[in-house]
Design a protein around this motif. Structure first.
Motif, PDB file in Angstrom:
ATOM      1  N   HIS A  27       0.835  -1.207   0.000  1.00 39.38           N
ATOM      2  CA  HIS A  27       0.000   0.000   0.000  1.00 39.38           C
ATOM      3  C   HIS A  27       0.865   1.251   0.000  1.00 39.38           C
ATOM      4  O   HIS A  27       0.575   2.220  -0.712  1.00 39.38           O
ATOM      5  CB  HIS A  27      -0.937  -0.013   1.218  1.00 39.38           C
ATOM      6  N   ALA A  28       1.943   1.263   0.792  1.00 36.63           N
ATOM      7  CA  ALA A  28       2.829   2.428   0.843  1.00 36.63           C
ATOM      8  C   ALA A  28       3.484   2.678  -0.517  1.00 36.63           C
ATOM      9  O   ALA A  28       3.604   3.828  -0.951  1.00 36.63           O
ATOM     10  CB  ALA A  28       3.886   2.230   1.924  1.00 36.63           C
ATOM     11  N   LEU A  30       2.306   1.727  -3.496  1.00 30.46           N
ATOM     12  CA  LEU A  30       1.275   2.185  -4.426  1.00 30.46           C
ATOM     13  C   LEU A  30       0.880   3.636  -4.150  1.00 30.46           C
ATOM     14  O   LEU A  30       0.652   4.414  -5.078  1.00 30.46           O
ATOM     15  CB  LEU A  30       0.044   1.279  -4.336  1.00 30.46           C
ATOM     16  N   LYS A  31       0.821   4.005  -2.892  1.00 26.23           N
ATOM     17  CA  LYS A  31       0.493   5.384  -2.534  1.00 26.23           C
ATOM     18  C   LYS A  31       1.584   6.338  -3.023  1.00 26.23           C
ATOM     19  O   LYS A  31       1.301   7.418  -3.529  1.00 26.23           O
ATOM     20  CB  LYS A  31       0.328   5.492  -1.014  1.00 26.23           C
ATOM     21  N   HIS A  32       2.854   5.901  -2.894  1.00 28.13           N
ATOM     22  CA  HIS A  32       3.971   6.712  -3.369  1.00 28.13           C
ATOM     23  C   HIS A  32       3.923   6.872  -4.888  1.00 28.13           C
ATOM     24  O   HIS A  32       4.306   7.919  -5.426  1.00 28.13           O
ATOM     25  CB  HIS A  32       5.289   6.067  -2.943  1.00 28.13           C
ATOM     26  N   GLU A  33       3.444   5.833  -5.578  1.00 30.08           N
ATOM     27  CA  GLU A  33       3.350   5.886  -7.043  1.00 30.08           C
ATOM     28  C   GLU A  33       2.109   6.640  -7.509  1.00 30.08           C
ATOM     29  O   GLU A  33       1.950   6.865  -8.704  1.00 30.08           O
ATOM     30  CB  GLU A  33       3.349   4.471  -7.618  1.00 30.08           C
ATOM     31  N   GLY A  34       1.204   6.977  -6.593  1.00 28.59           N
ATOM     32  CA  GLY A  34       0.044   7.771  -6.966  1.00 28.59           C
ATOM     33  C   GLY A  34      -1.243   7.001  -7.147  1.00 28.59           C
ATOM     34  O   GLY A  34      -2.240   7.564  -7.578  1.00 28.59           O
ATOM     35  N   GLY A  36      -4.550   5.667  -5.961  1.00 28.09           N
ATOM     36  CA  GLY A  36      -5.447   5.973  -4.854  1.00 28.09           C
ATOM     37  C   GLY A  36      -6.233   4.745  -4.431  1.00 28.09           C
ATOM     38  O   GLY A  36      -7.171   4.335  -5.118  1.00 28.09           O
ATOM     39  N   CYS A  37      -5.824   4.141  -3.329  1.00 34.08           N
ATOM     40  CA  CYS A  37      -6.523   2.961  -2.820  1.00 34.08           C
ATOM     41  C   CYS A  37      -6.250   2.865  -1.326  1.00 34.08           C
ATOM     42  O   CYS A  37      -5.319   3.468  -0.812  1.00 34.08           O
ATOM     43  CB  CYS A  37      -6.060   1.693  -3.528  1.00 34.08           C
ATOM     44  N   GLY A  38      -7.050   2.074  -0.639  1.00 36.37           N
ATOM     45  CA  GLY A  38      -6.900   1.902   0.794  1.00 36.37           C
ATOM     46  C   GLY A  38      -6.100   0.651   1.135  1.00 36.37           C
ATOM     47  O   GLY A  38      -5.981  -0.276   0.324  1.00 36.37           O
ATOM     48  N   ARG A  39      -5.554   0.631   2.345  1.00 37.59           N
ATOM     49  CA  ARG A  39      -4.752  -0.508   2.776  1.00 37.59           C
ATOM     50  C   ARG A  39      -5.591  -1.780   2.852  1.00 37.59           C
ATOM     51  O   ARG A  39      -5.138  -2.861   2.490  1.00 37.59           O
ATOM     52  CB  ARG A  39      -4.114  -0.214   4.132  1.00 37.59           C
TER      53      ARG A  39
END
Length: 106
Positions: A27-28, A30-34, A36-39
């Motif tokens: 998740h971290a 994917l969040k860094h790559e942009g 948008g999703c939840g853990r």
């Protein structure tokens, strides 16, 4: 973002980590790559895709398996070959300077 697209990205990140990343790390990334999703969504998709995160440290705790040679702990290397001098006595508590010689009143 659809679940199928997100699952593909999760699979790529999971394979790049050699299968060691779990849902929080994936998740971290994917969040860094942009993305948008939840853990919890990442965790659910990882479970559905059969991608558990297992770390390389799961079995490496304490002594290694097969390590039964404890002779290094019990060897007689702690014995002195020559007699040791007696220990130096510790100074009296509360006294910061050496004691003065006794005064003779004679």
């Amino acid at each position: 973002m659809r679940d199928a697209e997100l699952t593909e990205q999760i699979t790529v990140v999971h394979q790049q980590s050699r299968g060691t990343y779990g849902a929080p790390r994936v998740h971290a990334v994917l969040k860094h790559e942009g993305a948008g999703c939840g853990r919890r969504r990442v965790a659910r998709l990882m479970r559905q895709a059969g991608q558990p995160g297992t770390g390389p440290r799961s079995e490496a705790h304490g002594w290694r398996v097969g390590h039964t040679d404890f002779s290094i702990l019990t060897e007689a290397r702690y014995h002195a070959d020559v007699p040791q001098p007696p220990p130096v006595p510790a100074p009296a508590r509360g006294c910061s300077r050496p004691s003065a010689p006794p005064i003779s009143l004679v």
